[in-house]
Design a protein around this motif. Structure first.
Motif, PDB file in Angstrom:
ATOM      1  N   ILE A 152       0.838  -1.203   0.000  1.00  0.00           N
ATOM      2  CA  ILE A 152       0.000   0.000   0.000  1.00  0.00           C
ATOM      3  C   ILE A 152       0.872   1.253   0.000  1.00  0.00           C
ATOM      4  N   LEU A 153       1.875   1.278   0.894  1.00  0.00           N
ATOM      5  CA  LEU A 153       2.753   2.448   1.003  1.00  0.00           C
ATOM      6  C   LEU A 153       3.578   2.646  -0.266  1.00  0.00           C
ATOM      7  N   THR A 154       4.029   1.549  -0.875  1.00  0.00           N
ATOM      8  CA  THR A 154       4.812   1.634  -2.113  1.00  0.00           C
ATOM      9  C   THR A 154       3.995   2.284  -3.221  1.00  0.00           C
ATOM     10  N   ARG A 155       2.765   1.819  -3.368  1.00  0.00           N
ATOM     11  CA  ARG A 155       1.882   2.358  -4.411  1.00  0.00           C
ATOM     12  C   ARG A 155       1.559   3.830  -4.143  1.00  0.00           C
ATOM     13  N   ASP A 156       1.261   4.132  -2.871  1.00  0.00           N
ATOM     14  CA  ASP A 156       0.936   5.510  -2.493  1.00  0.00           C
ATOM     15  C   ASP A 156       2.133   6.427  -2.715  1.00  0.00           C
ATOM     16  N   ASN A 157       3.327   5.921  -2.399  1.00  0.00           N
ATOM     17  CA  ASN A 157       4.543   6.712  -2.583  1.00  0.00           C
ATOM     18  C   ASN A 157       4.793   7.028  -4.056  1.00  0.00           C
ATOM     19  N   LEU A 158       4.597   6.052  -4.924  1.00  0.00           N
ATOM     20  CA  LEU A 158       4.775   6.266  -6.371  1.00  0.00           C
ATOM     21  C   LEU A 158       3.773   7.289  -6.896  1.00  0.00           C
ATOM     22  N   PHE A 159       2.543   7.208  -6.410  1.00  0.00           N
ATOM     23  CA  PHE A 159       1.492   8.139  -6.814  1.00  0.00           C
ATOM     24  C   PHE A 159       1.854   9.562  -6.393  1.00  0.00           C
ATOM     25  N   ARG A 160       2.308   9.716  -5.151  1.00  0.00           N
ATOM     26  CA  ARG A 160       2.703  11.033  -4.644  1.00  0.00           C
ATOM     27  C   ARG A 160       3.894  11.597  -5.418  1.00  0.00           C
ATOM     28  N   LYS A 161       4.855  10.724  -5.747  1.00  0.00           N
ATOM     29  CA  LYS A 161       6.041  11.167  -6.486  1.00  0.00           C
ATOM     30  C   LYS A 161       5.681  11.738  -7.852  1.00  0.00           C
ATOM     31  N   LYS A 162       4.719  11.094  -8.526  1.00  0.00           N
ATOM     32  CA  LYS A 162       4.287  11.576  -9.840  1.00  0.00           C
ATOM     33  C   LYS A 162       3.666  12.961  -9.733  1.00  0.00           C
ATOM     34  N   ILE A 163       2.866  13.165  -8.700  1.00  0.00           N
ATOM     35  CA  ILE A 163       2.214  14.463  -8.502  1.00  0.00           C
ATOM     36  C   ILE A 163       3.246  15.528  -8.173  1.00  0.00           C
ATOM     37  N   ARG A 164       4.180  15.195  -7.257  1.00  0.00           N
ATOM     38  CA  ARG A 164       5.225  16.158  -6.881  1.00  0.00           C
ATOM     39  C   ARG A 164       6.120  16.482  -8.072  1.00  0.00           C
ATOM     40  N   GLY A 165       6.467  15.451  -8.847  1.00  0.00           N
ATOM     41  CA  GLY A 165       7.323  15.654 -10.025  1.00  0.00           C
ATOM     42  C   GLY A 165       6.704  16.607 -11.021  1.00  0.00           C
ATOM     43  N   ALA A 166       5.370  16.501 -11.182  1.00  0.00           N
ATOM     44  CA  ALA A 166       4.673  17.390 -12.121  1.00  0.00           C
ATOM     45  C   ALA A 166       4.675  18.829 -11.633  1.00  0.00           C
ATOM     46  N   MET A 167       4.745  19.022 -10.311  1.00  0.00           N
ATOM     47  CA  MET A 167       4.716  20.373  -9.740  1.00  0.00           C
ATOM     48  C   MET A 167       6.098  21.027  -9.719  1.00  0.00           C
ATOM     49  N   ILE A 168       7.126  20.215  -9.539  1.00  0.00           N
ATOM     50  CA  ILE A 168       8.479  20.767  -9.358  1.00  0.00           C
ATOM     51  C   ILE A 168       8.999  21.450 -10.623  1.00  0.00           C
ATOM     52  N   TYR A 169       8.792  20.814 -11.783  1.00  0.00           N
ATOM     53  CA  TYR A 169       9.355  21.331 -13.037  1.00  0.00           C
ATOM     54  C   TYR A 169       8.919  22.771 -13.343  1.00  0.00           C
ATOM     55  N   PRO A 170       7.604  23.088 -13.295  1.00  0.00           N
ATOM     56  CA  PRO A 170       7.192  24.472 -13.550  1.00  0.00           C
ATOM     57  C   PRO A 170       7.757  25.465 -12.541  1.00  0.00           C
ATOM     58  N   ILE A 171       7.871  25.025 -11.283  1.00  0.00           N
ATOM     59  CA  ILE A 171       8.414  25.914 -10.241  1.00  0.00           C
ATOM     60  C   ILE A 171       9.869  26.247 -10.532  1.00  0.00           C
ATOM     61  N   VAL A 172      10.633  25.231 -10.928  1.00  0.00           N
ATOM     62  CA  VAL A 172      12.055  25.444 -11.255  1.00  0.00           C
ATOM     63  C   VAL A 172      12.198  26.416 -12.428  1.00  0.00           C
ATOM     64  N   ILE A 173      11.388  26.226 -13.466  1.00  0.00           N
ATOM     65  CA  ILE A 173      11.441  27.114 -14.638  1.00  0.00           C
ATOM     66  C   ILE A 173      11.058  28.536 -14.251  1.00  0.00           C
ATOM     67  N   PHE A 174      10.027  28.681 -13.402  1.00  0.00           N
ATOM     68  CA  PHE A 174       9.572  30.011 -12.972  1.00  0.00           C
ATOM     69  C   PHE A 174      10.670  30.729 -12.198  1.00  0.00           C
ATOM     70  N   VAL A 175      11.306  30.010 -11.268  1.00  0.00           N
ATOM     71  CA  VAL A 175      12.403  30.614 -10.484  1.00  0.00           C
ATOM     72  C   VAL A 175      13.551  31.009 -11.411  1.00  0.00           C
ATOM     73  N   LEU A 176      13.835  30.159 -12.391  1.00  0.00           N
ATOM     74  CA  LEU A 176      14.899  30.452 -13.357  1.00  0.00           C
ATOM     75  C   LEU A 176      14.588  31.727 -14.140  1.00  0.00           C
ATOM     76  N   ILE A 177      13.332  31.905 -14.537  1.00  0.00           N
ATOM     77  CA  ILE A 177      12.917  33.119 -15.260  1.00  0.00           C
ATOM     78  C   ILE A 177      13.178  34.355 -14.418  1.00  0.00           C
ATOM     79  N   ILE A 178      12.779  34.296 -13.146  1.00  0.00           N
ATOM     80  CA  ILE A 178      12.959  35.431 -12.233  1.00  0.00           C
ATOM     81  C   ILE A 178      14.436  35.758 -12.061  1.00  0.00           C
TER      82      ILE A 178
END
Length: 404
Positions: A152-178
């Motif tokens: 259960i924890l393995t599956r939940d962890n993979l699911f959370r990682k996908k969501i976090r990964g999708a959020m991190i990339y735009p944030i990094v690009i935005f900070v880079l722009i600034i």
């Protein structure tokens, strides 16, 4: 149980240092000797626990998964939970987690059950974690339950990682722009400005705006930093207020694309966890109450918390969900009704979780694929605009001088 620090030699004759929990120095030496480790020096030691570990739990998903994997393996080998924890507490590298495991081991030695010992650390072990362990202890199938909990924890962890990964990339690009924009305005613009000031010519409006921006950054950089820090601090403390968090969560659910994605994430977690608890033998009412303490979105959490009253009065779970079509789509409620009628609610909930998880993964891929290029276009437009504002007057400089 005290902790001892030792300096020793391993079977290869190599000098090693480490720590071990033991009743005494002599027992510690004997334990290490059985592992073919020759102790040169041993003394009482205190494990250093960092502030961040105390404040935020300090135990990652990965560390908990490794702990469960080893615990399941040791229990399947026929050892008791007490002995298993005794072995594991010396092997865990995270000092904070090792300390917790040692305290749990001590609690069990004093007569407490494993699940009651885990309940003392709600920041480390969630209610789902503890309740599944309790079911495993009561049924005499603790090794199998721990193995299931690991899945259960393995599956939940993979699911959370996908969501976090999708959020991190735009944030990094935005900070880079600034950062790039500030760097160009603060360090490149002043050098070009000096040329224009010398000739005292009328500059294009975009260049004048750029010069004013540089002057503002130079004179009021402290104000910009202070305002940014104030905004971040205010946002942090506002999130501590439950009513503010709930308002933001409600607003998030109403957004065009993110709202639908958020709903599917909440439904995935709700159905997956409820199915797991039902399979483990926990009643639907108790499963939902446990779930209500895990769900992050307060709109969903508050509604699920009230489900017990409806269910106790004889209502069906599907009928309760039908009252909020804005939170639970018709397809999901109809499938749940079918599961209730056929006596296969847990399996139906797993099917719903699989369907929503698959859709969430697809949407995250699409959104990530769109956001990346869009952010790069914004960065190119911004940096290109600054570059044009600098270069244009240079090319126009001869004409500007002649027109004076």
């Amino acid at each position: 149980m005290p902790l001892f620090a030792y300096v020793a030699q391993n079977p290869d004759g190599k000098k090693i240092k480490g720590t071990i929990f033991s009743e005494s120095e002599e027992v510690a030496k004997q334990t290490l000797y059985k592992q073919k480790i020759v102790v040169n020096k041993i003394q009482p030691a205190k494990k250093k626990v960092h502030f961040w570990q105390k404040s935020f739990g300090g135990v990652s998903y990965k560390e908990k998964l490794i702990f469960l994997k080893y615990l399941s393996t040791i229990l399947k080998a026929g050892l008791t939970i007490k002995r298993a924890l005794e072995l594991l507490k010396t092997q865990i590298k995270n000092s904070y987690f090792a300390k917790i495991i040692a305290e749990i081991h001590e609690s069990i030695e004093n007569g407490q059950s494993f699940n009651d010992s885990l309940r003392k650390y709600p920041k480390i072990f969630s209610e789902i974690f503890v309740n599944l362990i309790e079911v495993g202890e009561a049924s005499g199938r603790l090794p199998e339950t721990i193995e299931y909990l690991e899945e259960i924890l393995t599956r939940d962890n993979l699911f959370r990682k996908k969501i976090r990964g999708a959020m991190i990339y735009p944030i990094v690009i935005f900070v880079l722009i600034i950062v790039v924009s500030i760097g160009l305005i603060r360090f490149i613009v002043p050098k070009i400005t000096a040329i224009f000031v010398t000739f005292k010519v009328e500059l294009p409006i975009t260049t004048r705006i750029l010069i004013q921006a540089e002057a503002f950054l130079k004179s009021y950089w402290w104000l910009l930093i202070g305002a940014t820090a104030a905004l971040i601090t205010s946002y942090y403390f506002l999130l501590k207020v439950r009513s503010t968090r709930k308002m933001l969560h409600r607003l998030l659910l109403k957004l065009p694309v993110l709202g639908t994605l958020t709903k599917q994430i909440q439904i995935t977690q709700l159905t997956r966890i409820t199915a797991s608890l039902l399979i483990s033998g926990i009643t639907l009412v108790n499963s939902l109450q446990i779930n209500a303490n895990v769900i992050k979105n307060l709109v969903y959490r508050d509604y699920i918390k009230k489900a017990d009253l409806y269910l106790h009065s004889g209502g069906e779970f599907s009928s309760y969900l039908e009252q909020r079509p804005d939170l639970f789509p018709d397809l999901e409620t109809q499938l749940i009704k079918l599961g209730e009628n056929t006596g296969s609610l847990a399996n139906t909930l797993n099917v719903i979780a699989d369907l929503n998880e698959e859709e969430v993964n697809e949407k995250i891929k699409i959104i990530s694929g769109l956001i990346g290029p869009l952010m790069l276009i914004v960065m190119a437009a911004l940096v290109g605009g600054i570059a044009i504002s600098i270069i244009t007057p240079i090319y126009q400089l001869p004409n500007l001088i002649q027109s004076r």
